[in-house]
Design an enzyme around this catalytic site. Structure first.
Site, short mmCIF file in Angstrom:
data_model
loop_
_atom_site.label_atom_id
_atom_site.label_comp_id
_atom_site.label_asym_id
_atom_site.label_seq_id
_atom_site.Cartn_x
_atom_site.Cartn_y
_atom_site.Cartn_z
N CYS A 98 -15.71 19.63 24.28
CA CYS A 98 -14.45 20.57 23.76
C CYS A 98 -13.50 20.72 24.68
O CYS A 98 -14.03 21.41 25.76
CB CYS A 98 -15.17 21.59 22.87
N LYS B 57 -19.26 21.42 11.59
CA LYS B 57 -18.50 21.80 12.70
C LYS B 57 -19.51 22.04 13.84
O LYS B 57 -20.49 22.43 13.59
CB LYS B 57 -17.71 23.27 12.20
O1 HRO Z 1 -11.09 23.52 19.58
C1 HRO Z 1 -12.17 22.93 18.91
O2 HRO Z 1 -12.89 23.77 18.19
C2 HRO Z 1 -12.34 21.65 19.26
N1 HRO Z 1 -11.42 20.68 19.07
C3 HRO Z 1 -11.54 19.33 19.53
O3 HRO Z 1 -10.49 18.53 19.50
N2 HRO Z 1 -12.57 18.82 19.95
C4 HRO Z 1 -13.83 19.54 20.03
O4 HRO Z 1 -14.86 19.10 20.48
C5 HRO Z 1 -13.78 21.07 19.65
CL1 HRO Z 1 -14.93 22.09 19.94
#
Ligand code: HRO
Length: 309
Positions: free
Chosen positions: A127, A44
């Site tokens: 993100c 993650k």
């Molecule tokens: O909400 C998120 O954690 C998230 N969700 C995404 O769809 N892509 C990302 O790079 C991230 Cl960091």
């Protein structure tokens, strides 16, 4: 085998891994992926300190994909560095970093640089769900400033997780920046940011954060992923490899991404739906397609998408 080796590998060697953010926040989840037929595991995206993320519900599956506004929930960089340290596997572990500021990205990468982790690091510039923060990947100057600062000190293999682009001039502009830096790979694409899913029956959005807006994944976004992989393959120096991500739920989808130029393929939504068993299904399906077409290895067809005949 490091993912870098896999990325460049000639033999068919399990070219599927999980997309950062899916089934990978905890050691238990990452171990399940390593124990599956995945070729490796991506952590993650980590921030310097752990984060609880956005309020629930923040993830929702639809028939054709998913919407998420997780908000970067993660155990913090030290947790993932320790996990890597303690996990003895010959499969590569790709460490994803996603600071909520350039300063934090640099601090995190300095920590990685001084650690004894020598695998792949993936800097997430895309993100879409940190409330109040734009995606770095849509700010060309921010990409340039970040890479210039990073490569002042970072000497380990580095990949970039990019947002989807939607215009040929954007591909030109971004590729001309990326070609100036010694990147190991780019990972295209992240979710299509700030989509909206509506439940007509309850007349409501389906996730709580940001009024229901969130990153879209799954079948919806496959044509966008194919275009981004193809466009960057056509523009990037050949030594910058490409991880293809977005909309893959079958071996055929993976075959299409590799045809567009992907060196290896990542899955998110379909992994969230099916669990790590999906890797065996995808491997079997891709191998069957290769068999039927007489291909022995990925490079027999990688990047060989034809113009219209
Ligand atoms: O909400 C998120 O954690 C998230 N969700 C995404 O769809 N892509 C990302 O790079 C991230 Cl960091």
């Amino acid at each position: 085998i490091s993912i870098a080796a896999t990325i460049g590998n000639e033999k068919y060697e399990y070219p599927f891994i999980n997309a950062a953010g899916v089934y990978d926040e905890t050691a238990a989840q990452m171990n399940e992926i390593l124990d599956s037929q995945a070729g490796g595991v991506t952590t993650k995206s980590a921030t310097l300190v752990s984060r609880p993320g956005n309020p629930l519900p923040r993830y929702f599956n639809t028939e054709l994909g998913s919407i998420n506004s997780m908000g970067l929930p993660n155990q913090g960089l030290d947790y993932y560095l320790n996990y890597i340290e303690e996990t003895n596997t010959d499969k590569p572990i790709d460490l994803s970093i996603s600071g909520t500021s350039m300063a934090d990205n640099l601090k995190a990468l300095k920590k990685v640089q001084s650690s004894n982790f020598n695998g792949l690091t993936e800097l997430n510039l895309s993100c879409p769900n940190v409330i109040g923060k734009p995606q770095v990947g849509y700010d060309y100057d921010a990409i340039e400033d970040t890479l210039a600062a990073v490569f002042e000190f970072f000497t380990k293999p580095l990949g970039l997780k990019l947002p989807p682009y939607f215009d040929l001039q954007q591909y030109d502009a971004v590729a001309s920046i990326l070609n100036k830096y010694p990147l190991t790979y780019i990972n295209a694409i992240n979710s299509v940011g700030n989509g909206l899913v509506v439940d007509a029956e309850t007349e409501s959005v389906v996730i709580k954060p940001k009024g229901g807006f969130g990153g879209i994944g799954g079948t919806y976004i496959k044509p966008v992923a194919l275009a981004n992989v193809r466009a960057f393959r056509q523009r990037l120096n050949p030594e910058i490899k490409i991880i293809g991500t977005g909309g893959v739920s079958t071996g055929k989808d993976a075959f299409e991404l590799i045809l567009c130029g992907a060196d290896i393929v990542e899955v998110g939504t379909i992994l969230a739906k099916e669990g790590p068993a999906v890797f065996e299904r995808l491997d079997t399906e891709l191998k069957a397609i290769m068999e039927a077409k007489g291909y022995q290895k990925l490079s027999d067809f990688r990047g060989k998408l034809k113009e219209y005949q």
